[in-house]
Design a protein around this motif. Sequence first.
Motif, PDB file in Angstrom:
ATOM      1  N   THR A   1      18.191  11.871   9.688  1.00  0.00           N
ATOM      2  CA  THR A   1      16.892  11.935  10.362  1.00  0.00           C
ATOM      3  C   THR A   1      15.991  10.789   9.899  1.00  0.00           C
ATOM      4  OG1 THR A   1      17.007  14.341  10.604  1.00  0.00           O
ATOM      5  CG2 THR A   1      14.822  13.325  10.727  1.00  0.00           C
ATOM      6  N   ILE A   2      15.354  10.125  10.860  1.00  0.00           N
ATOM      7  CA  ILE A   2      14.411   9.043  10.589  1.00  0.00           C
ATOM      8  C   ILE A   2      13.036   9.493  11.074  1.00  0.00           C
ATOM      9  CG2 ILE A   2      13.833   6.631  11.003  1.00  0.00           C
ATOM     10  CD1 ILE A   2      16.791   6.207  11.759  1.00  0.00           C
ATOM     11  N   ARG A   3      12.029   9.426  10.194  1.00  0.00           N
ATOM     12  CA  ARG A   3      10.671   9.855  10.548  1.00  0.00           C
ATOM     13  C   ARG A   3       9.771   8.613  10.653  1.00  0.00           C
ATOM     14  NH1 ARG A   3       7.792  13.035   7.212  1.00  0.00           N
ATOM     15  NH2 ARG A   3       7.050  14.415   8.843  1.00  0.00           N
ATOM     16  N   ILE A   4       9.120   8.481  11.809  1.00  0.00           N
ATOM     17  CA  ILE A   4       8.320   7.285  12.082  1.00  0.00           C
ATOM     18  C   ILE A   4       6.940   7.679  12.600  1.00  0.00           C
ATOM     19  CG2 ILE A   4       8.124   5.224  13.536  1.00  0.00           C
ATOM     20  CD1 ILE A   4      11.096   4.978  13.530  1.00  0.00           C
ATOM     21  N   THR A   5       5.909   6.986  12.130  1.00  0.00           N
ATOM     22  CA  THR A   5       4.568   7.142  12.665  1.00  0.00           C
ATOM     23  C   THR A   5       4.216   5.892  13.463  1.00  0.00           C
ATOM     24  OG1 THR A   5       2.224   7.308  12.101  1.00  0.00           O
ATOM     25  CG2 THR A   5       3.653   6.317  10.455  1.00  0.00           C
ATOM     26  N   ALA A   6       3.607   6.082  14.635  1.00  0.00           N
ATOM     27  CA  ALA A   6       3.304   4.947  15.503  1.00  0.00           C
ATOM     28  C   ALA A   6       2.197   5.334  16.471  1.00  0.00           C
ATOM     29  CB  ALA A   6       4.554   4.515  16.279  1.00  0.00           C
ATOM     30  N   THR A   7       1.604   4.327  17.099  1.00  0.00           N
ATOM     31  CA  THR A   7       0.657   4.601  18.164  1.00  0.00           C
ATOM     32  C   THR A   7       1.423   5.040  19.405  1.00  0.00           C
ATOM     33  OG1 THR A   7       0.688   2.332  19.004  1.00  0.00           O
ATOM     34  CG2 THR A   7      -0.902   2.837  17.264  1.00  0.00           C
ATOM     35  N   GLU A   8       0.710   5.663  20.318  1.00  0.00           N
ATOM     36  CA  GLU A   8       1.351   6.179  21.528  1.00  0.00           C
ATOM     37  C   GLU A   8       2.016   5.069  22.337  1.00  0.00           C
ATOM     38  OE1 GLU A   8       0.190   9.451  24.970  1.00  0.00           O
ATOM     39  OE2 GLU A   8      -1.386   8.400  23.852  1.00  0.00           O
ATOM     40  N   TYR A   9       1.308   3.950  22.510  1.00  0.00           N
ATOM     41  CA  TYR A   9       1.868   2.851  23.293  1.00  0.00           C
ATOM     42  C   TYR A   9       3.082   2.238  22.594  1.00  0.00           C
ATOM     43  CZ  TYR A   9       2.384  -1.577  25.709  1.00  0.00           C
ATOM     44  OH  TYR A   9       2.910  -2.649  26.397  1.00  0.00           O
ATOM     45  N   ALA A  10       3.046   2.138  21.258  1.00  0.00           N
ATOM     46  CA  ALA A  10       4.186   1.582  20.528  1.00  0.00           C
ATOM     47  C   ALA A  10       5.424   2.454  20.723  1.00  0.00           C
ATOM     48  CB  ALA A  10       3.853   1.455  19.044  1.00  0.00           C
ATOM     49  N   VAL A  11       5.232   3.766  20.747  1.00  0.00           N
ATOM     50  CA  VAL A  11       6.361   4.661  20.990  1.00  0.00           C
ATOM     51  C   VAL A  11       6.924   4.444  22.383  1.00  0.00           C
ATOM     52  CG1 VAL A  11       7.067   7.071  21.240  1.00  0.00           C
ATOM     53  CG2 VAL A  11       5.584   6.404  19.349  1.00  0.00           C
ATOM     54  N   GLN A  12       6.028   4.359  23.378  1.00  0.00           N
ATOM     55  CA  GLN A  12       6.469   4.213  24.761  1.00  0.00           C
ATOM     56  C   GLN A  12       7.111   2.861  25.033  1.00  0.00           C
ATOM     57  OE1 GLN A  12       2.766   4.929  26.755  1.00  0.00           O
ATOM     58  NE2 GLN A  12       2.995   7.157  26.733  1.00  0.00           N
ATOM     59  N   ALA A  13       6.488   1.791  24.547  1.00  0.00           N
ATOM     60  CA  ALA A  13       6.921   0.442  24.904  1.00  0.00           C
ATOM     61  C   ALA A  13       7.949  -0.157  23.956  1.00  0.00           C
ATOM     62  CB  ALA A  13       5.704  -0.492  24.970  1.00  0.00           C
TER      63      ALA A  13
END
Length: 299
Positions: A95-107
């Motif tokens: 399992t890899i846990r990542i925090t990001a902004t919404e746009y970074a996740v989408q794009a």
Amino acid sequence: MQREDASDLLAFLAVARERSFTRAAAKFGMTQSALSQIIRNLEERLGVRLLNRTTRSVTPTQAGERLFQKIGPKFADIDVELAALGELREKPAGTIRITATEYAVQAILMPALSRILPKYPDINVETLIDYGLTNIVAAQYDAGIRPGELVAKDMIAVRVGPDLRMAVVGSPSYFAERKRPKTPQDLTNHNCLNLRLPTHGGSLYAWEFEKDGRELNVRVEGQLVFNSASLLLEGALKGFGLAYLTEGHVQPYVSRGELVRVLSDWCPPFSGYHLYYPSRRQPSPAFALLVDTLRYRRR
């Protein structure tokens, strides 16, 4: 079984298989006399002779042959299992846990995952949408995705996207009754959609502008406040006010005429998204695969 019994049994199996102390000793990287002493000690502990020795040959006794046939396959099974574990260790999994902004996740993140996850079903990814500067070490995240200028200096940063630009947009219906702003100061006459950040006590995000070396941070006002970029976009599309979003986020809507962009000359490019993680982190095969897939390669 004592540890010394296991190692001595391995020595016995080698001699019985090779039918030679010389060849078996070479495989173990020891002298023939040392190997011979190991076998004698084993025989003494077991109370039975295992090998018949002559000047020309070495053959198992009846007891030795029985021991060879019984335990040989078991040790072979252990070798197979250990090899399988080694392959599993090298196979991307976990399992890899990542925090990001919404746009970074989408794009950025989702397109990469679409290339990885179907091929590696043992990889799991958990993402947290967060606009704050999360302490990924304290929060036990493997990595974060933020614009490069926001990444702490003590982190390893891997560029995962091109330079970014911000955009101020509003719907045609919104501008039907209002003049388009020419400078950031004109925003004071507009209904702007605010983004509340979790950092700095939950303050509202100040819109950042720059032109000809002049920087301006404008604290806009409006009827709506959100904590999500997708809601800012939705609000702008519905004509509730102006939104300040990433250029890539709004470009499809601008191209279709659903949104109108203003103040573009006040929104220069800045450092694109980077994946960052602690320098002391030992990357797992799964994490290394994700990093390599996300890595931005200029065309």
